[in-house]
Design an enzyme around this catalytic site. Structure first.
Site, PDB file in Angstrom:
ATOM      1  N   TYR A  35       0.847  -1.179   0.000  1.00 31.47           N
ATOM      2  CA  TYR A  35       0.000   0.000   0.000  1.00 31.47           C
ATOM      3  C   TYR A  35       0.891   1.241   0.000  1.00 31.47           C
ATOM      4  O   TYR A  35       2.089   1.181   0.319  1.00 31.47           O
ATOM      5  CB  TYR A  35      -0.851   0.047   1.275  1.00 31.47           C
ATOM      6  CG  TYR A  35      -2.078  -0.830   1.293  1.00 31.47           C
ATOM      7  CD1 TYR A  35      -3.034  -0.756   0.294  1.00 31.47           C
ATOM      8  CD2 TYR A  35      -2.316  -1.693   2.368  1.00 31.47           C
ATOM      9  CE1 TYR A  35      -4.190  -1.524   0.342  1.00 31.47           C
ATOM     10  CE2 TYR A  35      -3.460  -2.467   2.435  1.00 31.47           C
ATOM     11  CZ  TYR A  35      -4.402  -2.378   1.416  1.00 31.47           C
ATOM     12  OH  TYR A  35      -5.542  -3.131   1.473  1.00 31.47           O
ATOM     13  N   ASN A  43      -9.549   0.882  -2.873  1.00 38.29           N
ATOM     14  CA  ASN A  43      -9.260  -0.331  -2.105  1.00 38.29           C
ATOM     15  C   ASN A  43     -10.541  -0.885  -1.496  1.00 38.29           C
ATOM     16  O   ASN A  43     -11.177  -0.205  -0.688  1.00 38.29           O
ATOM     17  CB  ASN A  43      -8.260  -0.044  -0.984  1.00 38.29           C
ATOM     18  CG  ASN A  43      -7.896  -1.304  -0.210  1.00 38.29           C
ATOM     19  OD1 ASN A  43      -7.373  -2.263  -0.783  1.00 38.29           O
ATOM     20  ND2 ASN A  43      -8.188  -1.313   1.071  1.00 38.29           N
ATOM     21  N   GLU A  44     -10.893  -2.083  -1.906  1.00 38.69           N
ATOM     22  CA  GLU A  44     -12.089  -2.747  -1.376  1.00 38.69           C
ATOM     23  C   GLU A  44     -13.281  -1.785  -1.335  1.00 38.69           C
ATOM     24  O   GLU A  44     -14.020  -1.713  -0.352  1.00 38.69           O
ATOM     25  CB  GLU A  44     -11.818  -3.308   0.029  1.00 38.69           C
ATOM     26  CG  GLU A  44     -10.800  -4.433   0.047  1.00 38.69           C
ATOM     27  CD  GLU A  44     -10.630  -5.050   1.426  1.00 38.69           C
ATOM     28  OE1 GLU A  44     -10.624  -6.284   1.522  1.00 38.69           O
ATOM     29  OE2 GLU A  44     -10.506  -4.292   2.410  1.00 38.69           O
ATOM     30  N   GLU A  73      -5.771 -10.411  -1.627  1.00 39.64           N
ATOM     31  CA  GLU A  73      -5.441 -10.481  -0.200  1.00 39.64           C
ATOM     32  C   GLU A  73      -5.814 -11.865   0.312  1.00 39.64           C
ATOM     33  O   GLU A  73      -6.979 -12.152   0.547  1.00 39.64           O
ATOM     34  CB  GLU A  73      -6.204  -9.411   0.606  1.00 39.64           C
ATOM     35  CG  GLU A  73      -5.733  -8.001   0.383  1.00 39.64           C
ATOM     36  CD  GLU A  73      -6.394  -7.020   1.342  1.00 39.64           C
ATOM     37  OE1 GLU A  73      -6.982  -7.468   2.355  1.00 39.64           O
ATOM     38  OE2 GLU A  73      -6.331  -5.806   1.072  1.00 39.64           O
ATOM     39  N   TYR A 129       0.550  -9.954  12.861  1.00 40.36           N
ATOM     40  CA  TYR A 129      -0.430 -10.557  11.953  1.00 40.36           C
ATOM     41  C   TYR A 129      -0.327 -12.084  11.878  1.00 40.36           C
ATOM     42  O   TYR A 129      -0.998 -12.707  11.082  1.00 40.36           O
ATOM     43  CB  TYR A 129      -0.273  -9.955  10.541  1.00 40.36           C
ATOM     44  CG  TYR A 129      -1.557  -9.919   9.750  1.00 40.36           C
ATOM     45  CD1 TYR A 129      -2.433  -8.850   9.855  1.00 40.36           C
ATOM     46  CD2 TYR A 129      -1.902 -10.962   8.894  1.00 40.36           C
ATOM     47  CE1 TYR A 129      -3.610  -8.809   9.129  1.00 40.36           C
ATOM     48  CE2 TYR A 129      -3.087 -10.934   8.170  1.00 40.36           C
ATOM     49  CZ  TYR A 129      -3.934  -9.852   8.288  1.00 40.36           C
ATOM     50  OH  TYR A 129      -5.099  -9.816   7.571  1.00 40.36           O
ATOM     51  N   GLU A 165      -5.716  -1.390   8.642  1.00 35.57           N
ATOM     52  CA  GLU A 165      -5.619  -1.224  10.100  1.00 35.57           C
ATOM     53  C   GLU A 165      -4.676  -0.073  10.441  1.00 35.57           C
ATOM     54  O   GLU A 165      -4.013  -0.064  11.467  1.00 35.57           O
ATOM     55  CB  GLU A 165      -5.172  -2.523  10.784  1.00 35.57           C
ATOM     56  CG  GLU A 165      -6.174  -3.638  10.708  1.00 35.57           C
ATOM     57  CD  GLU A 165      -6.278  -4.263   9.326  1.00 35.57           C
ATOM     58  OE1 GLU A 165      -7.386  -4.236   8.746  1.00 35.57           O
ATOM     59  OE2 GLU A 165      -5.269  -4.749   8.813  1.00 35.57           O
TER      60      GLU A 165
END
Length: 582
Positions: free
Chosen positions: A53, A157-158, A234, A302, A99
């Site tokens: 990103y 994005n999404e 993703e 993560y 996030e």
């Protein structure tokens, strides 16, 4: 010059068929000195592509002030990948979720009262254009069509998880093309009808995001992407943590099984995340669910293939073995985990009270009513709201309307209680006004702006008013405390803490390595190493340590500063050689 394109439902690079095995590494979550290490481990695992990103808010922290140096040096990151023979996928937002604070959008956008985020709003788009005018000329020479490693750019994005403004998506698409971005463009959305209908454009390649059941996800994607190969943009091989929640993990063999299914279907994949890294400083985002704010932890480990500190895991080797069953692996690459050292205890030797340093750390603003952080032109950190209340009134109920995040209340410097949006329940507090005049202080911490959902773009701090019983309180002095620079603090001997305090200590080393600072004796606050903001700690689960990358240390003396909000059970911290999660 090279072309990355779609032919016969396959990706082709320089005219040859190719499968994309990609992993996400965010340059802004890893110190630049370790970019090569993480990227080399990506290639050694069998990956041929890195995805990242672009976080707008680290590149334009103040409107018109651009930063592409240090941890924000995206061109250096891309060139490092190129030197290792990796292809690169860029996801430039402007919104990224991730996030990350406000989904990567700079908070100064919110000072414009007519702005509407993530749609065809002229004020918003003018700001996007200004950013893209700086960002895209840096990346254009690195496109594969110009001899570089970048093969693809994402649009938004999404977006189907948020809206359906096709005019907005088309504007972003045209903006990329008009600025010379002539590589493949794509969108990514969840594998459902509503998401794929809302977030896609007819002529643009479509990908899907998911963590399991790849057969079902690809079947749904095929209904919308009929010309191109299947790609999971993703693949959620782990998950992130919120303060107060459990530490998320996912079994390595479960990840390898779903990867094997995708590769067996001739699919392409981008692991989210390959290496998660760290939400340094105040850049963590937050979610909102069931009436509670859910701030993301400082660690963005993560449970990825590489740990937060870049160590190769069991999951790394399980994925590598799966990839090796389909493709040739670069076994000639030498990779190893970085050294970790437990330097031991560091005693805090000095203390300074926040309230005594307000004019050093802040430029106060006066206003009749309390103002949110965004109207104070404040991005992160804390805001102290101060007013004088008259009395005596006896027992009254203090109400803060829309105290977004977490407010700590003091009367004449004495702690009264906390109004915390991470906890459900009544946002009121009983206090006693027993003097003719008392100073009311409310210290509000921005715990991380919401990065996903309908609350994206809400104000932080005190966003409406403060009441004593039914009476609004006017006449406020507000101190924006971003804590970007704490050099001007004057320390003295340690005494009992009654208000938020800074603590300073030091340690000496003769060898530099990674380490972790264990905060098990402290309640809530922020830690600095040699002036670098490592991020927040909190006595809430699950994160107990903060990662200290070796490049932040120096031979000889190193300084530790702790900004503690509430108190502590001992005047020291421990530098250990391993992370700790509940």
């Amino acid at each position: 010059m090279a072309r990355f394109e779609i032919k016969n439902k396959e990706f082709h690079y320089n005219g040859e068929p190719i499968r994309i095995i990609s992993g996400a590494i965010h340059y802004f979550r890893t110190v630049p000195e370790y970019w090569e290490d993480r990227l080399k481990k990506l290639k050694a695992c069998g990956f041929n592509t890195v995805e990242t990103y672009v976080a707008w808010n680290i590149h334009e922290p103040k409107e018109g002030e651009f930063n592409f140096e240090g941890i924000a040096d995206i061109t250096r990151f891309v060139k490092t990948a190129e030197e290792l023979g990796l292809m690169v996928i860029i996801r430039p937002g402007p919104y990224i979720c991730a996030e990350w604070e406000l989904g990567g959008l700079p908070s100064w956008l919110l000072k414009y009262t007519d702005i509407e985020l993530r749609c065809y709003n002229r004020t918003y788009l003018d700001k996007v254009d200004s950013f893209y005018n700086k960002l895209l000329p840096l990346l254009k020479p690195l496109l594969c069509t110009n001899g570089g490693p970048i093969i693809a750019f994402q649009i938004e994005n999404e977006y189907g998880s948020y809206g359906n403004d096709k005019k907005y998506l088309n504007y972003l698409r045209e903006g990329l093309i008009n600025r010379g971005i002539d590589v493949m463009l794509f969108t990514s959305d969840g594998p459902t009808d509503i998401m794929l209908q809302g977030g896609t454009l007819p002529e643009i390649y479509k990908t899907a995001n998911f963590g399991s059941r790849p057969e079902e996800a690809f079947d749904k994607l095929k209904e919308y992407e009929k010309k191109g190969p299947m790609m999971c943009m993703e693949f959620w091989n782990g998950w992130f943590d919120h303060w107060g929640s459990e530490h998320h993990t996912r079994e390595p063999q479960d990840v390898a099984k779903d990867l094997d299914s995708m590769l067996g279907m001739n699919g392409n994949v981008n692991f989210y995340m390959f290496h998660g890294g760290t939400n340094f400083g105040f850049y963590n985002g937050a979610n909102y669910d069931k009436g509670k704010l859910l701030p993301t932890t400082t660690s963005y480990d993560y449970d990825a293939l590489l740990t937060e500190a870049g160590d190769m895991t069991e999951k790394y080797y399980a994925v590598k073995n799966t990839i090796a069953s389909y493709f040739n692996i670069h076994d000639d690459l030498e990779v190893e985990n970085t050294k970790k050292i437990a330097y031991g205890k560091v005693k805090m030797e000095e203390q300074a009270e926040l309230f005594e340093h307000l004019n050093v750390l802040s430029n106060p603003v006066e206003n009749a009513a309390p103002l949110p952080m965004e109207k104070l032109d404040q991005s992160y950190g804390f805001t102290l709201y101060r007013t004088k209340v008259t009395g005596p009134k006896g027992n009254v109920k203090l109400t803060i309307n829309k105290c977004n995040d977490r407010g700590i209340i003091y009367l004449d410097g004495k702690f009264q209680g906390i109004i915390d949006r991470t906890e459900q329940g009544d946002k009121k507090l009983d206090i006693i006004i027993d003097k003719e005049e008392m100073v009311l202080d409310i210290l509000v911490e921005n715990l991380g702006r919401v990065n996903y959902g309908t609350l994206l773009g809400e104000y932080n701090g005190i966003t409406e008013n403060v009441l004593l019983d039914y009476q609004q309180q006017f006449g406020w002095v507000m101190y924006p405390i971003e804590l970007n620079n704490i050099d001007g603090i004057q320390y003295s001997n340690i005494k009992e803490q009654t208000t938020p305090c800074f603590y300073r200590g030091s340690f000496n080393i003769d060898e530099i390595a990674d380490t972790f600072i264990l905060m098990d004796k402290w309640k809530k606050g922020v830690v600095y190493i040699n002036g670098f903001n490592l991020g927040r700690y909190w006595e809430k689960a699950p994160q107990r340590t903060l990662f200290v990358p070796g490049p932040l240390l120096r031979m000889g003396k190193n300084e530790v500063v702790i900004f503690e909000l509430h108190g502590h059970d001992g005047d020291d911290v421990t530098l250990t050689d391993r992370p700790k999660f509940d």
